[in-house]
Write an enzyme that holds these catalytic residues in place. Structure first.
Site, PDB file in Angstrom:
ATOM      1  N   HIS A 255       0.685  -1.289   0.080  1.00 46.13           N
ATOM      2  CA  HIS A 255       0.072  -0.113   0.069  1.00 46.13           C
ATOM      3  C   HIS A 255       1.043   1.398   0.094  1.00 46.13           C
ATOM      4  CE1 HIS A 255      -3.106   2.738   1.096  1.00 46.13           C
ATOM      5  NE2 HIS A 255      -4.026   1.731   0.454  1.00 46.13           N
ATOM      6  N   GLU A 313      -7.895  -5.348  -0.557  1.00 46.85           N
ATOM      7  CA  GLU A 313      -8.336  -5.832  -1.816  1.00 46.85           C
ATOM      8  C   GLU A 313      -8.179  -7.406  -1.658  1.00 46.85           C
ATOM      9  OE1 GLU A 313      -9.577  -3.847  -3.523  1.00 46.85           O
ATOM     10  OE2 GLU A 313      -8.454  -2.218  -4.237  1.00 46.85           O
TER      11      GLU A 313
HETATM   12  N1  COA Z   1       4.136  -7.361  -4.790  1.00 46.42           N
HETATM   13  C1  COA Z   1       5.541  -7.244  -5.257  1.00 46.42           C
HETATM   14  N2  COA Z   1       6.120  -6.200  -5.134  1.00 46.42           N
HETATM   15  C2  COA Z   1       5.621  -5.153  -4.570  1.00 46.42           C
HETATM   16  C3  COA Z   1       4.367  -4.992  -4.255  1.00 46.42           C
HETATM   17  C4  COA Z   1       3.536  -6.193  -4.256  1.00 46.42           C
HETATM   18  N3  COA Z   1       2.404  -6.372  -4.239  1.00 46.42           N
HETATM   19  N4  COA Z   1       3.946  -3.923  -3.793  1.00 46.42           N
HETATM   20  C5  COA Z   1       4.999  -3.136  -3.883  1.00 46.42           C
HETATM   21  N5  COA Z   1       6.320  -3.877  -4.355  1.00 46.42           N
HETATM   22  C6  COA Z   1       7.481  -3.422  -4.440  1.00 46.42           C
HETATM   23  C7  COA Z   1       7.682  -2.560  -5.674  1.00 46.42           C
HETATM   24  O1  COA Z   1       7.691  -2.671  -6.765  1.00 46.42           O
HETATM   25  C8  COA Z   1       8.799  -1.729  -5.002  1.00 46.42           C
HETATM   26  O2  COA Z   1       9.880  -2.330  -5.776  1.00 46.42           O
HETATM   27  P1  COA Z   1      11.293  -1.438  -6.227  1.00 46.42           P
HETATM   28  O3  COA Z   1      11.667  -0.673  -5.111  1.00 46.42           O
HETATM   29  O4  COA Z   1      12.207  -2.506  -6.624  1.00 46.42           O
HETATM   30  O5  COA Z   1      10.643  -0.597  -7.486  1.00 46.42           O
HETATM   31  C9  COA Z   1       8.869  -1.708  -3.552  1.00 46.42           C
HETATM   32  O6  COA Z   1       8.036  -2.897  -3.263  1.00 46.42           O
HETATM   33  C10 COA Z   1       8.304  -0.561  -2.919  1.00 46.42           C
HETATM   34  O7  COA Z   1       6.810  -0.288  -3.319  1.00 46.42           O
HETATM   35  P2  COA Z   1       6.148   0.995  -2.873  1.00 46.42           P
HETATM   36  O8  COA Z   1       6.840   2.071  -3.148  1.00 46.42           O
HETATM   37  O9  COA Z   1       5.941   0.570  -1.466  1.00 46.42           O
HETATM   38  O10 COA Z   1       4.715   0.828  -3.599  1.00 46.42           O
HETATM   39  P3  COA Z   1       3.927   1.921  -4.418  1.00 46.42           P
HETATM   40  O11 COA Z   1       3.540   2.991  -3.074  1.00 46.42           O
HETATM   41  O12 COA Z   1       4.431   2.418  -5.569  1.00 46.42           O
HETATM   42  O13 COA Z   1       2.781   1.025  -4.848  1.00 46.42           O
HETATM   43  C11 COA Z   1       0.738  -0.183  -4.573  1.00 46.42           C
HETATM   44  C12 COA Z   1       1.599   0.764  -3.952  1.00 46.42           C
HETATM   45  C13 COA Z   1      -0.588  -0.488  -3.951  1.00 46.42           C
HETATM   46  C14 COA Z   1       0.503   0.234  -5.852  1.00 46.42           C
HETATM   47  C15 COA Z   1       1.643  -1.606  -4.793  1.00 46.42           C
HETATM   48  O14 COA Z   1       1.989  -2.030  -3.383  1.00 46.42           O
HETATM   49  C16 COA Z   1       1.061  -2.548  -5.533  1.00 46.42           C
HETATM   50  O15 COA Z   1       1.115  -2.562  -6.912  1.00 46.42           O
HETATM   51  N6  COA Z   1       0.178  -3.755  -5.060  1.00 46.42           N
HETATM   52  C17 COA Z   1      -0.467  -4.554  -5.746  1.00 46.42           C
HETATM   53  C18 COA Z   1      -1.836  -3.841  -6.324  1.00 46.42           C
HETATM   54  C19 COA Z   1      -2.741  -3.911  -5.182  1.00 46.42           C
HETATM   55  O16 COA Z   1      -2.956  -4.503  -4.214  1.00 46.42           O
HETATM   56  N7  COA Z   1      -3.443  -2.623  -5.179  1.00 46.42           N
HETATM   57  C20 COA Z   1      -4.612  -2.194  -4.354  1.00 46.42           C
HETATM   58  C21 COA Z   1      -4.136  -1.309  -3.367  1.00 46.42           C
HETATM   59  S1  COA Z   1      -5.315  -1.087  -2.025  1.00 46.42           S
END
Ligand code: COA
Length: 376
Positions: A255, A313
Site C-alpha cells: 500500500h 483488496e
Molecule cells: N508485490 C510485489 N512487489 C511489490 C508489491 C507487491 N504487491 N508492492 C510493492 N512492491 C515492491 C515495488 O515494486 C517496489 O519495488 P522497487 O523498489 O524495486 O521498485 C517496492 O516494493 C516498494 O513499493 P512501494 O513504493 O511501497 O509501492 P507503491 O507505493 O508504489 O505502490 C501499490 C503501492 C499498492 C500500488 C503496490 O503495493 C501494488 O502494486 N500492490 C499490488 C496491487 C494492489 O493490491 N493494489 C490495491 C491497493 S489497495
C-alpha cells in the site's frame, strides 16, 4: 521512485498534502483509519450503508426520523432512466467490461443540484451494476425494491432473491469499510473536477475511471484469480516465487500509505470469516489464508524492510466471492461503496471553492528553431 533532486518533483506526489478533510484520516504508520471520527473497526460492522453515507455528508449520525427520511430519498432514486437502460443494453451486446459500462452509465445521471446529483449517484450506481451484470448474462434487470435497504436491494437486484441478514450485513460492512479513504487517486480526481466548478456527475465519472486501474480498485479480481490458480496451498510458494521472479506484483499486498497492515483488511477478514463459517466454501477460505501467509513470507524476503502487508483488496475478493459476486463485479461494487466518499469530498471541495491548479516544472529543451516540413 520518480524523484528528481534537480526540481524536487516526486512522481507519485507522496507526502504532498492536497486537502484538509473532515471525512477520513489514514495513519499509515499506526495502521489506523478514522472515518468522520470513528475508527473503521467501530463503524464498518455496525452501521447500515445509509447511516455511513449520512455521516459522511453531515458529519453526524442520523436520528431515527432523519434516517427514515434519508432512506426514502435514496430509495426513490434507484430506478434508471430509459436512456440509461438503452445505453446498457447496447453495450451489453458488445460485452463491454462492467467498469466501462458503469463509467458510461454514471454519466447519464441527470444534472441537478449538487445534493440531488449526489443522492442520484449513490442510489443508482448499484442499479447500474446489477442491471448490466444481468444483461451480460442475457437476463432482464430486476427492478429495485424500495422496501429493502441499500445493500440488501443491491444483492436482490443481482440475484432476484431477497438476501438473508448475514449476507446483507457482510455487504454493508464491506461498503462502509471502503466508503472513504483519505486522498486516494479517485477521490483526488473527483476533487480536481469539482474545483473547476464542474458538476458532481462529471466528478464521479472521472473517479470511476481512476478507480478502474489495477493499482487502485482493480486488484481484488486478480488477487482471487491467484488463489484459484494456486488451487492447493502446497503449490503456493512455487507459484508466488515464480511471479515475483518475473517482476510481477502480488495483487492484494502492499500500500502507498500503510506501512503496517491495512486496518480494513482486518475488518473484512473478520466479516469474511463469519460469512465462510456460516455459509460458504470454507476450503477456499482456508486456502486463501494459506496463500496470504506464504505471500507475506515471500514479500518479506523480496523487499526486506518495506513490510509489505495484506491490503483491503485481498479480503474484499474473499468477502465478495463469498457473497456470490463474480470477479468482474468486485471493482464496480467498490465504486458503489466509494461513491459515498467521492460525493462527500465533492461537497467539501465545493464549499472550499478553490481551483486546484498545481505547478509543473519544464525540463525540456529551449530555443529550438522551426524547421520547415520539407527540410526535416
Ligand atoms: N508485490 C510485489 N512487489 C511489490 C508489491 C507487491 N504487491 N508492492 C510493492 N512492491 C515492491 C515495488 O515494486 C517496489 O519495488 P522497487 O523498489 O524495486 O521498485 C517496492 O516494493 C516498494 O513499493 P512501494 O513504493 O511501497 O509501492 P507503491 O507505493 O508504489 O505502490 C501499490 C503501492 C499498492 C500500488 C503496490 O503495493 C501494488 O502494486 N500492490 C499490488 C496491487 C494492489 O493490491 N493494489 C490495491 C491497493 S489497495
Amino acid at each position: 521512485m520518480g524523484e528528481s533532486s534537480r526540481t524536487g518533483f516526486v512522481a507519485g506526489l507522496e507526502d504532498v498534502v492536497a486537502a484538509e478533510t473532515y471525512l477520513s484520516g489514514v495513519d499509515g504508520e499506526a495502521g489506523e483509519l478514522t472515518m468522520a471520527g470513528f475508527p473503521v473497526e467501530e463503524l464498518a460492522g455496525r452501521a447500515s450503508f445509509e447511516e455511513t453515507v449520512y455521516l459522511l455528508w453531515h458529519d453526524v449520525l442520523p436520528d431515527p426520523d432523519q434516517l427514515a427520511d434519508f432512506r426514502e430519498e435514496l430509495s426513490g432514486r434507484r430506478e434508471l432512466s430509459r436512456a440509461t437502460l438503452d445505453l446498457l443494453r447496447t453495450v451489453a451486446v458488445e460485452k463491454v467490461p462492467v467498469m466501462d459500462a458503469l463509467r458510461m452509465a454514471a454519466g447519464t445521471v441527470r444534472p441537478g443540484t449538487d445534493e440531488g446529483e449526489a443522492l442520484a449517484l449513490v442510489a443508482s450506481l448499484p442499479t447500474i451494476v446489477a442491471a448490466y451484470s444481468r444483461m451480460l448474462e442475457g437476463e432482464e434487470p430486476v427492478d429495485p425494491d424500495p422496501e429493502l435497504g441499500h445493500a440488501a436491494n443491491y444483492l436482490y437486484m443481482l440475484t432476484d432473491d431477497v438476501p438473508g441478514a448475514e449476507f446483507t450485513r457482510a455487504l454493508e460492512t464491506y461498503l462502509n469499510a471502503v466508503s472513504d479513504h483519505g486522498m486516494n487517486a479517485s477521490t483526488f480526481v473527483a476533487r480536481v473536477i469539482v474545483s473547476t466548478r464542474s458538476d458532481f456527475v462529471s466528478a464521479v465519472v472521472g473517479a470511476i475511471g481512476a478507480l478502474k486501474g489495477p493499482l487502485h480498485g482493480g486488484a481484488p479480481g486478480p488477487a482471487l484469480d491467484v488463489v484459484f490458480e494456486i488451487g492447493d496451498v502446497s503449490r503456493a510458494e512455487a507459484h508466488l516465487r515464480e511471479k515475483l521472479g518475473r517482476g510481477e506484483r502480488l495483487m492484494g499486498f502492499g500500500h502507498r500509505i500503510y506501512r503496517v497492515r491495512d486496518p480494513r483488511a482486518d475488518v473484512l477478514a473478520a466479516a469474511a470469516d463469519r460469512l465462510y463459517t456460516t455459509d460458504g466454501d470454507r476450503e477456499l477460505y482456508d486456502l486463501a489464508l494459506g496463500v496470504e501467509q506464504t505471500a507475506l513470507r515471500l514479500l518479506a524476503e523480496h523487499k526486506p524492510g518495506r513490510n509489505l502487508q495484506t491490503n483491503v483488496e485481498f479480503y474484499t475478493a474473499l468477502l465478495l466471492h463469498g457473497l456470490g459476486l463474480p470477479t468482474q463485479l468486485f471493482t464496480p461494487t467498490f465504486a458503489a461503496g466509494r461513491v459515498a466518499g467521492w460525493t462527500a469530498h465533492c461537497a467539501e471541495q465545493r464549499a472550499l471553492d478553490r481551483l486546484i491548479r498545481p505547478q509543473s516544472v519544464y525540463v525540456g529543451s529551449k530555443d529550438r528553431i522551426w524547421v520547415p516540413l520539407e527540410e526535416r
